[in-house]
Design a protein around this motif. Structure first.
Motif, mmCIF file in Angstrom:
data_model
loop_
_atom_site.group_PDB
_atom_site.id
_atom_site.type_symbol
_atom_site.label_atom_id
_atom_site.label_comp_id
_atom_site.label_asym_id
_atom_site.label_seq_id
_atom_site.Cartn_x
_atom_site.Cartn_y
_atom_site.Cartn_z
ATOM 1 N N PRO A 1 6.901 1.616 47.073
ATOM 2 C CA PRO A 1 7.123 3.005 46.645
ATOM 3 C C PRO A 1 7.567 3.884 47.793
ATOM 4 O O PRO A 1 7.412 3.542 48.973
ATOM 5 C CB PRO A 1 5.751 3.421 46.106
ATOM 6 N N ALA A 2 8.094 5.041 47.454
ATOM 7 C CA ALA A 2 8.598 5.963 48.468
ATOM 8 C C ALA A 2 7.509 6.381 49.449
ATOM 9 O O ALA A 2 7.798 6.713 50.604
ATOM 10 C CB ALA A 2 9.203 7.197 47.800
ATOM 11 N N ALA A 3 6.242 6.342 49.014
ATOM 12 C CA ALA A 3 5.146 6.710 49.903
ATOM 13 C C ALA A 3 5.055 5.780 51.101
ATOM 14 O O ALA A 3 4.589 6.194 52.176
ATOM 15 C CB ALA A 3 3.821 6.697 49.136
ATOM 16 N N VAL A 4 5.479 4.530 50.956
ATOM 17 C CA VAL A 4 5.468 3.593 52.080
ATOM 18 C C VAL A 4 6.510 4.006 53.116
ATOM 19 O O VAL A 4 6.235 4.043 54.320
ATOM 20 C CB VAL A 4 5.686 2.151 51.599
ATOM 21 N N LEU A 5 7.724 4.309 52.662
ATOM 22 C CA LEU A 5 8.747 4.795 53.581
ATOM 23 C C LEU A 5 8.269 6.043 54.308
ATOM 24 O O LEU A 5 8.363 6.142 55.543
ATOM 25 C CB LEU A 5 10.040 5.093 52.812
ATOM 26 N N ARG B 1 -0.796 4.746 53.383
ATOM 27 C CA ARG B 1 -1.964 5.520 53.773
ATOM 28 C C ARG B 1 -1.814 5.956 55.238
ATOM 29 O O ARG B 1 -1.035 5.398 55.981
ATOM 30 C CB ARG B 1 -3.233 4.679 53.600
ATOM 31 N N THR B 2 -2.587 6.947 55.628
ATOM 32 C CA THR B 2 -2.539 7.395 57.014
ATOM 33 C C THR B 2 -3.063 6.287 57.923
ATOM 34 O O THR B 2 -4.180 5.802 57.736
ATOM 35 C CB THR B 2 -3.380 8.667 57.199
ATOM 36 N N TRP B 3 -2.243 5.861 58.865
ATOM 37 C CA TRP B 3 -2.634 4.737 59.724
ATOM 38 C C TRP B 3 -2.469 5.036 61.208
ATOM 39 O O TRP B 3 -3.033 4.346 62.056
ATOM 40 C CB TRP B 3 -1.811 3.498 59.369
ATOM 41 N N SER B 4 -1.714 6.043 61.549
ATOM 42 C CA SER B 4 -1.341 6.234 62.956
ATOM 43 C C SER B 4 -2.526 6.632 63.836
ATOM 44 O O SER B 4 -2.499 6.384 65.045
ATOM 45 C CB SER B 4 -0.237 7.287 63.067
ATOM 46 N N ASP B 5 -3.553 7.243 63.246
ATOM 47 C CA ASP B 5 -4.686 7.677 64.061
ATOM 48 C C ASP B 5 -5.872 6.735 63.965
ATOM 49 O O ASP B 5 -6.959 7.056 64.445
ATOM 50 C CB ASP B 5 -5.102 9.102 63.681
ATOM 51 N N GLY C 1 4.089 7.775 60.569
ATOM 52 C CA GLY C 1 3.349 7.040 61.589
ATOM 53 C C GLY C 1 4.173 6.810 62.840
ATOM 54 O O GLY C 1 3.656 6.878 63.957
ATOM 55 N N ALA C 2 5.464 6.539 62.656
ATOM 56 C CA ALA C 2 6.338 6.339 63.816
ATOM 57 C C ALA C 2 6.445 7.611 64.641
ATOM 58 O O ALA C 2 6.419 7.576 65.877
ATOM 59 C CB ALA C 2 7.722 5.887 63.353
ATOM 60 N N ALA C 3 6.557 8.751 63.967
ATOM 61 C CA ALA C 3 6.645 10.021 64.685
ATOM 62 C C ALA C 3 5.399 10.259 65.532
ATOM 63 O O ALA C 3 5.471 10.822 66.629
ATOM 64 C CB ALA C 3 6.845 11.163 63.697
ATOM 65 N N ALA C 4 4.246 9.804 65.033
ATOM 66 C CA ALA C 4 2.995 10.015 65.752
ATOM 67 C C ALA C 4 2.751 8.986 66.843
ATOM 68 O O ALA C 4 2.193 9.317 67.894
ATOM 69 C CB ALA C 4 1.828 9.996 64.758
ATOM 70 N N ARG C 5 3.156 7.719 66.632
ATOM 71 C CA ARG C 5 2.723 6.644 67.512
ATOM 72 C C ARG C 5 3.783 6.179 68.499
ATOM 73 O O ARG C 5 3.445 5.569 69.517
ATOM 74 C CB ARG C 5 2.275 5.426 66.684
#
Length: 231
Positions: free
Chosen positions: A141-145, A114-118, A151-155
């Motif tokens: 699942p691939a959605a976790v990767l 899920r979206t977590w970075s913000d 999230g890494a790109a954002a945070r």
């Protein structure tokens, strides 16, 4: 999430499922022998990358929390926060931090799919020096990767590190018998699971301006896969 079957280089499967955790003890700690075995080589391999790093860091899918606590001791300039979607795992991570006298820090409830970075609690940490996912993406699942990389790109702050550890597929290199059998068992258990291809991760990382910094061979057919965010 956590899994692993580390040891000497061999054709043995490099990972196994979370059932390897013991029952929680009176303090709430889950125990994994795998974490005890792969912790020292993991710390040694990360030392050239993390010894000079400082600031907040986040482990995604901390499982027992043993790695998060051990890494906090090894790299004290990093304020490493554990996270996991499972309440029992989060409780264990907090208990291990207390046992090893790691400075108390929040353990986040975090589902990387899920979206977590913000999220306000994550944003409050500021730009992150590192994000780690240790033995996670092949039992998810691939959605976790995709969520971890997004999230890494954002945070991540400039030159921040995204670090994956576990077994991977590499183009042109056949899987060893152990990892091939393990991959088949994962996919039989859940078709959304399985060893991820390094090229697939490279492509996702590039979309977030994360460049591969290293692919480091580790015991038992595992690797460290490290990306650095552009300045």
């Amino acid at each position: 999430m956590r899994a692993g079957h580390d040891g000497p280089m061999s054709d043995a499967p490099s990972s196994a499922h979370v059932v390897r955790y013991t029952e929680a003890d009176a303090a709430g700690r889950l125990h994994s022998e795998i974490c005890l075995r792969n912790g020292p080589p993991l710390i040694a391999a990360l030392a050239p990358w993390l010894s000079g790093a400082s600031g907040a860091a986040l482990e995604i899918g901390s499982g027992t929390g043993q790695h998060a606590a051990a890494l906090s001791l090894a790299f004290p300039a990093l304020a490493l926060h554990a996270s996991d979607p499972d309440e029992t795992h989060r409780r264990s991570a907090g208990a291990w931090a207390q046992t090893l006298r790691v400075p108390p820090r929040p353990v986040f409830e975090l589902d990387a799919a899920r979206t977590w970075s913000d999220r306000p609690d994550i944003s409050a940490l500021g730009p992150l020096a590192a994000i780690l996912a240790i033995n996670v993406i092949h039992i998810a699942p691939a959605a976790v990767l995709a969520g971890i990389v997004r999230g890494a790109a954002a945070r991540l702050g400039p030159s921040g590190l995204l670090i994956f550890y576990g077994p991977f597929r590499q183009e042109g290199i056949p899987l060893g018998p152990g990892n091939a059998a393990f991959d088949a068992r994962l996919r039989e258990s859940d078709p959304a699971w399985g060893l991820r291809a390094v090229g697939e991760i490279d492509a996702l990382a590039a979309e977030g301006r994360l460049a591969r910094g290293a692919l480091i061979e580790m015991p038992a057919q595992n690797h460290l896969l490290i990306y650095r965010k552009a300045r």
